[in-house]
Design a protein around this motif. Structure first.
Motif, PDB file in Angstrom:
ATOM      1  N   VAL A 163       0.829  -1.207   0.000  1.00 17.30           N
ATOM      2  CA  VAL A 163       0.000   0.000   0.000  1.00 17.30           C
ATOM      3  C   VAL A 163       0.861   1.254   0.000  1.00 17.30           C
ATOM      4  CG1 VAL A 163      -1.709   1.291   1.322  1.00 17.30           C
ATOM      5  CG2 VAL A 163      -1.927  -1.186   1.099  1.00 17.30           C
ATOM      6  N   PHE A 164       1.848   1.309   0.867  1.00 14.22           N
ATOM      7  CA  PHE A 164       2.641   2.523   1.001  1.00 14.22           C
ATOM      8  C   PHE A 164       3.625   2.704  -0.148  1.00 14.22           C
ATOM      9  CE2 PHE A 164       2.036   1.832   5.780  1.00 14.22           C
ATOM     10  CZ  PHE A 164       0.803   2.476   5.734  1.00 14.22           C
ATOM     11  N   ARG A 165       3.933   1.630  -0.881  1.00 14.44           N
ATOM     12  CA  ARG A 165       4.807   1.789  -2.047  1.00 14.44           C
ATOM     13  C   ARG A 165       4.100   2.540  -3.164  1.00 14.44           C
ATOM     14  NH1 ARG A 165       9.613  -0.663  -3.856  1.00 14.44           N
ATOM     15  NH2 ARG A 165       9.733  -1.844  -1.921  1.00 14.44           N
ATOM     16  N   SER A 166       2.765   2.466  -3.177  1.00 17.38           N
ATOM     17  CA  SER A 166       1.994   3.152  -4.220  1.00 17.38           C
ATOM     18  C   SER A 166       1.568   4.555  -3.817  1.00 17.38           C
ATOM     19  CB  SER A 166       0.740   2.329  -4.554  1.00 17.38           C
ATOM     20  OG  SER A 166      -0.090   2.187  -3.402  1.00 17.38           O
ATOM     21  N   THR A 167       1.826   4.989  -2.587  1.00 14.31           N
ATOM     22  CA  THR A 167       1.470   6.333  -2.137  1.00 14.31           C
ATOM     23  C   THR A 167       2.676   7.252  -2.230  1.00 14.31           C
ATOM     24  OG1 THR A 167       2.009   5.765   0.154  1.00 14.31           O
ATOM     25  CG2 THR A 167      -0.272   5.409  -0.568  1.00 14.31           C
ATOM     26  N   SER A 168       2.409   8.526  -2.251  1.00 14.49           N
ATOM     27  CA  SER A 168       3.490   9.511  -2.382  1.00 14.49           C
ATOM     28  C   SER A 168       3.793  10.232  -1.080  1.00 14.49           C
ATOM     29  CB  SER A 168       3.118  10.558  -3.453  1.00 14.49           C
ATOM     30  OG  SER A 168       1.885  11.181  -3.106  1.00 14.49           O
ATOM     31  N   ASN A 169       2.872  10.198  -0.110  1.00 19.89           N
ATOM     32  CA  ASN A 169       3.075  10.895   1.156  1.00 19.89           C
ATOM     33  C   ASN A 169       3.892  10.026   2.103  1.00 19.89           C
ATOM     34  OD1 ASN A 169       1.515  13.055   0.286  1.00 19.89           O
ATOM     35  ND2 ASN A 169      -0.387  12.089   0.982  1.00 19.89           N
ATOM     36  N   MET A 170       5.164   9.881   1.825  1.00 20.49           N
ATOM     37  CA  MET A 170       6.034   9.082   2.682  1.00 20.49           C
ATOM     38  C   MET A 170       7.446   9.656   2.602  1.00 20.49           C
ATOM     39  SD  MET A 170       6.440   5.644   0.363  1.00 20.49           S
ATOM     40  CE  MET A 170       7.150   5.706  -1.280  1.00 20.49           C
ATOM     41  N   THR A 171       8.202   9.407   3.638  1.00 16.56           N
ATOM     42  CA  THR A 171       9.576   9.877   3.728  1.00 16.56           C
ATOM     43  C   THR A 171      10.518   8.698   3.707  1.00 16.56           C
ATOM     44  OG1 THR A 171       9.472   9.838   6.142  1.00 16.56           O
ATOM     45  CG2 THR A 171       8.869  11.894   5.058  1.00 16.56           C
ATOM     46  N   VAL A 172      11.638   8.844   3.003  1.00 15.43           N
ATOM     47  CA  VAL A 172      12.636   7.792   2.881  1.00 15.43           C
ATOM     48  C   VAL A 172      13.990   8.385   3.242  1.00 15.43           C
ATOM     49  CG1 VAL A 172      13.733   6.116   1.370  1.00 15.43           C
ATOM     50  CG2 VAL A 172      11.314   6.661   1.065  1.00 15.43           C
TER      51      VAL A 172
END
Length: 689
Positions: free
Chosen positions: A162-171
């Motif tokens: 799920v989170f791989r397809s979202t853009s609101n994330m920090t790496v």
């Protein structure tokens, strides 16, 4: 006279019943009884027996020819226990009855929907409880791995998708530039069979996928107040996975111990196992009882023989056993050295292509599987000369097999870690604190080794069925000669099969941190393995004469499984707290240790939460908790001691009752002889003649 006496007793029963009914309805009034008919003393409590000269009937209701309903009414009146039930008590009783009925119905439904219920019943009826306990153990592993996969999927696998397809994330990809070089994707076209080789070895298209550690990112999803730290979830899920497996093992071990304590170690001949089906199962049960009696007699004979050994004979026997033990340890040590050399050579050949490259990557698995088969066989042959008792021989053989299976996996891990961490202070580890040149993503490499071990063991099992077991059965059934009679059909030996499953589960526990989907693969593997073992059991095997008791074997299986869990836990703790994680892959690429994610996340919490957690770990909380735990433990120990005494008293009472029955049978036989009445044996003899 006899007829008048019967009339008098009938009148007594009738008047007694009506008197009881009147007293139940009119508690405050006395009942006018007929003076011509003897009556019970309804108001007096029951006593052990009536006094001599008492013209009334005896007070022991068990000796009276009355119905149970009448006896209950008389007992309530005598003890003045006619209950006055309030509405609250009535509601509580009705709810308790409803709850107990619901539990009974739910238990019945669960017994019908249980996995492989009919198959397990059939196996137990044909091959005994020992073989059935192995299949129940296999079912337990299937359920355990499936629930573990649901846990990992819910907190790691699905959030990563799920989170791989979202853009609101920090790496966070901080780290040395030279340590972040990792490109597992294939370049250009490859031959078609390369995909099959990659599927077997876990390389190529499988290496950079959700199957292995290196594909997961160190992402922190933030959206509308929602915060999900994937590295922290990855670590905590792995830890809770181990805790969940431990709870399941201990719970099942507790139930097995309760059954073992209840049944004891005594053999009972006054009953029969009605789970046996057909004459074959009956003969197996008879052979099992015969073998147990034979083992007991042999052990008693050896104990008596050991008492009469001279000093020279005792020293010679001990010297022989020590020498043979050293030989066994030398064989096991040789197997460990072979695993070490095969692993080092296999890691040096990484990158080889084709069938030869597949053989090199599978070389450690081949050596481990060969050693686990050859060394226990040689140790069993050595055990024939040690002159132990049958029980001690079995225990020694199992101990050597367990030690070999478990420690061989430890040797493999030690060899991999020595290559990864450069124990000899090699310059390869100066830049990144691990061997980044040969192991750019060492977690994935370890996961691939565990994946190959699990897959290779499954393929060897299937190959043995097709190439060995079925041809052996056909050869024995269709050809009659001295060789076929000597070979015979194979026996389904429970200990080697169990050790194989425990070894496979230990591999899964060890590799779950680096290959999150390994529990799913193990679920499918054990599911298929159940049907494979069932087919080979009924088609190719004959019942073993030396059978295991179901209670004893279940406890032994779980103890060995717990030992494998401990070995996997040590490997996980060392990986979390000692080895520097890869800087080019995985959710912990920006940390110095995997466990560092816990304190880093802790200091991002609010001050109130930090103070509460600090208090939970302080002496002000831990010391009272420890004292309370000790009090509870002492109470449980005292309660267990009381239960043990109660069980001992009940066992002693059963023995006394058995002796009383034997005494009564002898008295009946003596009276029958004096009165000229034929006994049961004489009647059977006459019918046979």
């Amino acid at each position: 006279m006899e007829f008048s006496e019967l009339q008098r007793q009938s009148s007594t029963i009738a008047h007694g019943y009506h008197g009881a009914q009147q007293l139940v309805r009119l508690r405050s009034k006395s009942v006018v009884s007929n003076q011509n008919v003897p009556q019970f003393n309804w108001g007096s409590p029951p006593s052990e027996g009536g006094e001599e000269g008492d013209s009334g009937p005896p007070k022991d209701l068990r000796e009276r020819p009355m119905t149970m309903r009448l006896k209950r009414a008389i007992r309530e009146v005598q003890q003045m226990r006619v209950p006055v039930v309030t509405s609250w008590q009535s509601w509580k009783r009705s709810k308790a009855k409803s709850l107990s009925r619901f539990r009974a119905d739910a238990g019945g439904v669960m017994s019908y929907v249980a996995l492989w219920r009919k198959a397990l019943h059939k196996i137990g009826g044909h091959f005994g409880g020992g073989v059935q306990s192995y299949f129940m153990f296999l079912r337990f592993l299937v359920v355990l791995n499936f629930l573990s996969f649901l846990l990992i999927a819910g907190f790691i696998f699905i959030p990563s998708i799920v989170f791989r397809s979202t853009s609101n994330m920090t790496v966070d990809d901080t780290g040395l530039e030279g340590c972040r070089v990792y490109d597992p994707n294939l370049q250009g076209l490859v031959v078609f069979y390369q995909y099959f080789l990659d599927l077997l070895s876990g390389t190529g298209f499988m290496e950079y996928s959700y199957m292995f550690y290196g594909y997961y990112n160190n992402t922190v999803a933030e959206s509308s107040g929602f915060h999900y730290n994937l590295p922290l979830a990855y670590l905590l899920t792995s830890v809770f996975y181990f805790a969940f497996c431990l709870i399941c093992i201990i719970t099942r071990m507790g139930s097995a111990l309760r059954i073992a304590v209840a049944t004891g170690s005594k053999m009972v001949f006054t009953g029969w196992d009605f789970g046996c089906q057909e004459d074959r199962a009956t003969q197996l049960k008879q052979k099992s009882i015969h073998y147990q009696l034979q083992v007991d007699l042999v052990e008693e004979r050896l104990q008596k023989k050991a008492l009469y050994l001279t000093l020279g004979q005792t020293v010679g026997l001990c010297s022989l056993r020590i020498f043979l033990m050293l030989v066994s340890l030398a064989l096991i040590g040789g197997a460990f050295f072979g695993i070490f050399k095969a692993t080092v050579f296999s890691q040096a050949q990484v990158g080889a292509e084709g069938i030869l490259g597949l053989f090199w990557v599978y070389l450690p698995s081949i050596v481990i599987t060969t050693g686990n088969f050859v060394v226990p066989f040689m140790c069993d042959q050595i055990a024939l000369f040690e002159r132990y008792s049958p029980s001690t021989t079995i225990i020694m053989a199992l101990f050597r097999s367990v030690f070999l299976h478990m420690i061989s996996l430890g040797v493999l891990l030690f060899t991999l870690w020595s290559q990864i961490t450069c124990f000899k202070d090699s310059p390869k580890c100066e830049l990144c604190q691990y061997n980044n040149k040969e192991y750019p993503c060492w977690e994935t490499r370890v996961g691939q080794e565990m994946y190959k071990l699990a897959l290779f063991a499954f393929l060897i099992t299937i190959a043995m069925l097709i190439l060995v077991e079925f041809p052996r059965r056909l050869f024995v059934d269709h050809y009659s000669c001295a060789l076929t009679r000597w070979v015979g059909r194979q026996e389904f030996l429970v200990p080697p099969n169990v050790l194989g499953q425990v070894y496979g589960q230990t591999v899964v526990w060890t590799g779950a941190l680096f290959c999150p989907l390994l529990p799913l693969i193990n679920t499918l593997k054990f599911f298929i393995l159940f049907y494979y073992k069932k087919v080979t059991l009924f088609s190719n095997c004959r019942p073993a004469v030396k059978t295991f008791r179901s209670t004893t074997s279940t406890i032994f299986f779980l103890v060995v499984l717990l030992f494998g869990w401990g070995l996997a836990l040590v490997a996980m703790i060392y990986s979390l707290a000692q080895i520097h994680p890869s800087m080019s892959c995985g959710p912990f690429r920006s940390l110095t240790m995997m466990w560092s994610i816990v304190p880093n996340t802790f200091y991002t919490l609010s001050l109130t939460t930090q103070d509460f957690i600090f208090y939970m770990g302080s002496q002000a909380f831990s010391i009272p908790l420890f004292i309370f735990s000790c009090v509870v433990l002492c109470y449980v120990a005292a309660l267990a001691a009381v239960y043990v005494k109660s069980v001992d008293l009940l066992k002693a009472q059963l023995k006394l009752e058995g002796r009383d029955k034997q005494f009564l049978v002898k008295q009946i036989e003596e009276l029958s002889r004096e009165m000229g009445i034929p006994t049961r044996d004489q009647l059977y003899t006459g019918v046979a003649n």
